[in-house]
Design a protein around this motif. Structure first.
Motif, mmCIF file in Angstrom:
data_model
loop_
_atom_site.group_PDB
_atom_site.id
_atom_site.type_symbol
_atom_site.label_atom_id
_atom_site.label_comp_id
_atom_site.label_asym_id
_atom_site.label_seq_id
_atom_site.Cartn_x
_atom_site.Cartn_y
_atom_site.Cartn_z
ATOM 1 N N PRO A 424 99.252 31.316 60.441
ATOM 2 C CA PRO A 424 99.316 31.960 59.129
ATOM 3 C C PRO A 424 99.894 31.036 58.051
ATOM 4 O O PRO A 424 100.002 31.431 56.905
ATOM 5 N N VAL A 425 100.257 29.816 58.430
ATOM 6 C CA VAL A 425 100.926 28.897 57.492
ATOM 7 C C VAL A 425 99.933 27.829 57.033
ATOM 8 O O VAL A 425 99.290 27.191 57.860
ATOM 9 N N ASP A 426 99.825 27.646 55.733
ATOM 10 C CA ASP A 426 98.910 26.635 55.206
ATOM 11 C C ASP A 426 99.675 25.395 54.732
ATOM 12 O O ASP A 426 100.426 25.450 53.753
ATOM 13 N N TYR A 428 99.211 21.608 53.311
ATOM 14 C CA TYR A 428 98.186 20.790 52.665
ATOM 15 C C TYR A 428 98.393 19.301 52.881
ATOM 16 O O TYR A 428 97.454 18.523 52.851
ATOM 17 N N GLU A 431 103.401 18.455 51.009
ATOM 18 C CA GLU A 431 104.705 19.100 51.088
ATOM 19 C C GLU A 431 105.790 18.145 51.605
ATOM 20 O O GLU A 431 105.536 17.341 52.504
ATOM 21 N N ASP A 435 109.823 21.655 52.172
ATOM 22 C CA ASP A 435 108.744 22.596 51.845
ATOM 23 C C ASP A 435 108.077 23.101 53.122
ATOM 24 O O ASP A 435 107.744 24.288 53.253
ATOM 25 N N GLY A 438 110.211 25.507 54.800
ATOM 26 C CA GLY A 438 110.161 26.739 54.011
ATOM 27 C C GLY A 438 108.886 27.529 54.296
ATOM 28 O O GLY A 438 108.934 28.740 54.499
ATOM 29 N N LYS A 439 107.768 26.840 54.331
ATOM 30 C CA LYS A 439 106.500 27.535 54.581
ATOM 31 C C LYS A 439 106.511 28.199 55.961
ATOM 32 O O LYS A 439 106.001 29.309 56.134
ATOM 33 N N TYR A 442 109.013 31.295 55.806
ATOM 34 C CA TYR A 442 108.584 32.476 55.050
ATOM 35 C C TYR A 442 107.249 33.048 55.507
ATOM 36 O O TYR A 442 107.054 34.261 55.459
ATOM 37 N N ASN A 443 106.319 32.214 55.932
ATOM 38 C CA ASN A 443 105.016 32.751 56.330
ATOM 39 C C ASN A 443 104.694 32.562 57.806
ATOM 40 O O ASN A 443 103.630 32.988 58.270
ATOM 41 N N ASP A 445 104.816 32.931 61.985
ATOM 42 C CA ASP A 445 105.030 33.996 62.969
ATOM 43 C C ASP A 445 104.817 33.432 64.360
ATOM 44 O O ASP A 445 104.825 32.204 64.542
ATOM 45 N N TYR B 93 98.868 29.483 45.142
ATOM 46 C CA TYR B 93 98.721 29.717 46.578
ATOM 47 C C TYR B 93 99.160 28.490 47.388
ATOM 48 O O TYR B 93 99.743 28.617 48.468
ATOM 49 N N ALA B 96 102.710 28.753 48.401
ATOM 50 C CA ALA B 96 103.185 29.977 49.064
ATOM 51 C C ALA B 96 104.130 29.645 50.210
ATOM 52 O O ALA B 96 103.807 28.838 51.083
ATOM 53 N N GLY B 97 105.289 30.237 50.192
ATOM 54 C CA GLY B 97 106.286 29.995 51.236
ATOM 55 C C GLY B 97 107.362 29.012 50.806
ATOM 56 O O GLY B 97 108.352 28.831 51.497
ATOM 57 N N ILE B 98 107.162 28.382 49.664
ATOM 58 C CA ILE B 98 108.210 27.506 49.134
ATOM 59 C C ILE B 98 109.043 28.367 48.187
ATOM 60 O O ILE B 98 108.624 28.678 47.082
ATOM 61 N N ARG B 127 89.832 23.533 46.672
ATOM 62 C CA ARG B 127 90.538 23.595 47.957
ATOM 63 C C ARG B 127 91.533 24.772 47.977
ATOM 64 O O ARG B 127 91.581 25.544 48.924
ATOM 65 N N ARG B 131 90.809 28.698 49.640
ATOM 66 C CA ARG B 131 91.761 29.128 50.663
ATOM 67 C C ARG B 131 92.430 30.446 50.275
ATOM 68 O O ARG B 131 92.607 31.338 51.097
ATOM 69 N N ARG B 135 92.041 33.707 52.463
ATOM 70 C CA ARG B 135 93.258 34.266 53.065
ATOM 71 C C ARG B 135 93.502 35.704 52.612
ATOM 72 O O ARG B 135 93.826 36.566 53.427
ATOM 73 N N TYR B 343 106.105 35.090 48.522
ATOM 74 C CA TYR B 343 105.682 34.042 49.465
ATOM 75 C C TYR B 343 104.453 34.422 50.276
ATOM 76 O O TYR B 343 103.786 33.569 50.829
ATOM 77 N N ASP B 446 97.282 40.028 59.630
ATOM 78 C CA ASP B 446 95.851 39.760 59.508
ATOM 79 C C ASP B 446 95.133 39.799 60.856
ATOM 80 O O ASP B 446 93.910 39.940 60.887
ATOM 81 N N ARG B 447 95.874 39.700 61.964
ATOM 82 C CA ARG B 447 95.214 39.827 63.269
ATOM 83 C C ARG B 447 94.674 41.230 63.491
ATOM 84 O O ARG B 447 93.791 41.436 64.308
#
Lengths: 467, 467
Positions: A424-426, A428, A431, A435, A438-439, A442-443, A445, B93, B96-98, B127, B131, B135, B343, B446-447
């Motif tokens: 679930p974590v993107d 790129y 980072e 970062d 952090g990702k 927070y995101n 699992d 996006y 996200a998570g930072i 990109r 995403r 997502r 996030y 999302d699963r």
């Protein structure tokens, strides 16, 4: 989850190669981008090399490791210490996600006690406990302080399951001998409580047999559940065996009033435990949301530990614990899922909520109340280790400590239309390390928890992941 | 995610067979255990049968449907309306998570504006945007109100991507012409703002070409970003085109003070928008955390809508919005992820946090402030639909509405050691329907979103899931 017969994974020397991250202090992460951690046959960390990428060089420095298995971090992942759940009710796992519209005392009678009582059926107990242990392992929990039920056989079964699956665990038979507990779910008498508690202590010690995986923990549910004389006797059992104890304190306003009514001669809630001899350095107090000044002082004096359970405290509308204040006083704290008061079996979720709830606290208490990501991760690892008295063994990566660890798997975002990854974590690529952490925090699992080890044994592996 | 070329899914008549759940009212779920929903070639719901399991019987009642495709719910799942994200910044996006240690205004300058500015590079924009759309679809978001950037080409690209992937979306070019925005990330002049806004409005309308998938939305970032005269002109464009507008209001104490300093002649923050003609029934105001009494009154009078973003408000330490109070006043509200102030791209996560944050509010405001699971799910669906003016088309299952839906997949817990399922939710079989929905709400992700449809078109399918 559960696919691996643990006994199949015999221990051998292993070198864990790649980035590792752990907590240096409450405020500071130690991020090593290129590490090599050697773990010996007993599952102990024998060496840690930094800036190490060249295996030949490592072999030169560490003779006798040339035949070691090598486990490499792939992509953008890292090794992280296993999480420590300092407060979780294993039987309530079957109710995880059922959040009451009501608060603590109602919820106990409607959802919790019936579920716990039903686990006297050992088949049902096995079903729930096996799932609970497998799920928490899959979320990276390498150590858990469990409340089981009042039933001896089912509680012993929980110890067996933890041993079988390889999760380090404290196993507590729940003590409830007061009239306030429902007739159909309480011990018959104080003597019954004591006898059964001793039985479980003996069983768990014998079952562990010196492996150091499971240990008994004395578990008076909370003050209203036990006669004071019973608590005094439980404190004796704790002392004789030199083991931990756990209970609840000051979770909810209604509960605090109840304790006041039941124990009018005591100074406060904490005093009830203190006078019983239970407020000691081996006691884990769950919640501690509404402590008075006097209670905070005595808890610090006795060096009792606190398990912070923010998911539960928000879900049950209990309150927001004053974590910064407690930490500033030097009280030792860890995190707890408090399943199923808390809906999630994931300590990573508790880490997030620890941060968010501290921000809600800051609306009252000011900026200083805010906890940073690093601080919440510390509480989930080194903090929890201190709470369960294992700070010399787990919660971080130091030579001489046990390899209780998780491999956090993070992969780069695939191009649009490319094969999708199981995360679930993107990430790129631009980072920073902070970062990236952090990702994940927070995101992330359980999809990012690719593998989990306890004492060097592989106890969980995502099926989509190859070591 | 993204594996499906949307164009491959030609629309045909389809009967969706099995349980469905949607919101009857703010307080009440409508749970139909055995339903059949017929969706026609235009993606509209043609009929809804309850207690229907026998296809032959359905065919008898609905001539012309015998050749329809049948999509069945498996196991313990159900159909649920697609989520509506009423506030999301697509370019953010990538961040996200930072989560910033700081608050709103700092965070904008450190993380947000540099990321947004960098998307003038269309390759990077593609990109991130591709995403983001993939997502959010995978999390069940069938409609999103997007902020893009100030860049015309990149904003138009976002519209193209939404069309390509089939997500219903409002596409807003962000307007920033005041000196307060960084020199390297703002429009050149008020005239530039107006010209570019018109360009995007025209482009998006043309790109949609009457399909009703994407629409333009007028997007002054927030009061400090725009000259007041520019806001007045933007209101004109909104009116001429009969389209929505969106902006931020009263998110953070520092921001409110800034607005006070910048607009000393206005009664309050809401008055700045009101005097510009922007406070109208087609305006979506994000956050609304610290509104004054006078502002609440004028927002209700103008029938402006509010997007509640609790994940963001907690993460950025903005505050806890008084949702119950706003709802009691009859103000229309929906939920927003506010990526990346929030996030998570998941509205289900926002549903959870809506409930938890309302409980924190209740510590101040009393029991009535607590939002139930049903209420948060309402805000995520019917509430959001009203916010974006689509309440006659999406957010629920009614004859004549569009089939904007998600298939929530829930499976029974496998026996220990059996093949593991792709779900974080454990269903044992003894749960009531309410319990099952609770378990999905609190532990689902999302699963569990096995498939997603917009206007009857399949726009997302979990790769492990077969329809």
């Amino acid at each position: 989850m559960g696919e691996l017969p643990i006994s199949a994974h015999l221990l051998g020397k292993t070198i864990y190669l790649g980035a590792f991250v752990h907590c240096k202090s409450l405020q500071e992460l130690d991020i090593c981008e290129k590490g090599a951690i050697g773990v010996d046959e007993r599952g102990k960390i024998a060496f840690i090399e930094r800036g190490a990428e060249d295996l030949d060089l490592i072999f030169k420095q560490h003779h006798g490791w040339t035949a070691a298995k090598v486990v490499r971090v792939k992509d953008k992942g890292f090794f992280f210490p296993g999480f420590i759940d300092t407060h979780i009710h294993a039987p309530q796992y079957g109710n995880a996600g059922i959040v009451s519209k009501s608060t603590l005392l109602d919820w106990l009678n409607t959802y919790t006690f019936p579920m716990e009582a039903s686990l006297a059926d050992l088949e049902k107990a096995r079903r729930i406990y096996a799932r609970c242990v497998a799920r928490t392992l899959s979320h990276g929990t390498t150590t858990a302080a469990y409340y089981a039920t009042i039933d001896v056989a089912a509680t012993n079964l929980l110890a067996d399951i933890c041993l079988e699956k390889g999760q380090r665990a404290f196993i507590g038979r729940v003590c409830m001998d007061s009239d306030l507990s429902p007739k159909w779910y309480r011990d018959e008498s104080s003597a019954d409580t004591i006898r059964k508690s001793k039985e479980v202590v003996e069983y768990v010690k014998r079952a562990d047999g010196g492996k150091g995986i499971v240990a008994p923990i004395i578990t008076p549910r909370f003050a209203p559940s036990c006669h004071h004389s019973t608590m005094c006797e439980l404190a004796e059992i704790q002392k004789e065996n030199g083991i931990l104890a756990q209970t609840h304190i000051s979770e909810n306003i209604g509960e605090i009033q109840l304790v006041k009514d039941l124990f009018p001669d005591f100074k406060h809630y904490a005093d009830v435990y203190d006078k019983a001899g239970l407020l000691n350095s081996k006691m884990i107090l769950a919640h501690a949301v509404h402590l008075t000044e006097a209670e905070k002082v005595v808890i610090k004096q006795r060096d009792a530990k606190i398990s912070h359970c923010p998911v539960s405290n928000s879900a049950l509308t209990s309150g927001a614990a004053p974590v910064r204040d407690l930490l500033d006083r030097g009280i030792t704290m860890g995190l707890g899922t408090d399943v199923s008061g808390g809906y999630s079996p994931s300590i990573l979720e508790v880490v997030r909520q620890t941060i968010l709830v501290s921000r809600h606290r800051s609306f009252e208490d000011g900026e200083a109340a805010k906890l940073a990501t690093e601080e919440a991760l510390y509480l989930a690892t080194r903090g929890g280790a201190k709470v369960v008295g294992l700070e010399d063994h787990v919660g971080a990566f130091e030579v001489g400590m046990d390899w209780d660890a998780q491999l956090v798997s993070l992969a780069a975002v695939p191009a649009d239309g490319e094969k999708e990854l199981d995360t679930p974590v993107d990430i790129y690529g631009w980072e920073s390390w902070e970062d990236r952490i952090g990702k994940w925090t927070y995101n992330g699992d359980d999809r990012n928890t690719a593998a989990v080890w306890v004492k060097g044994r592989l106890v969980h592996q995502r099926k989509s992941f190859e070591l």
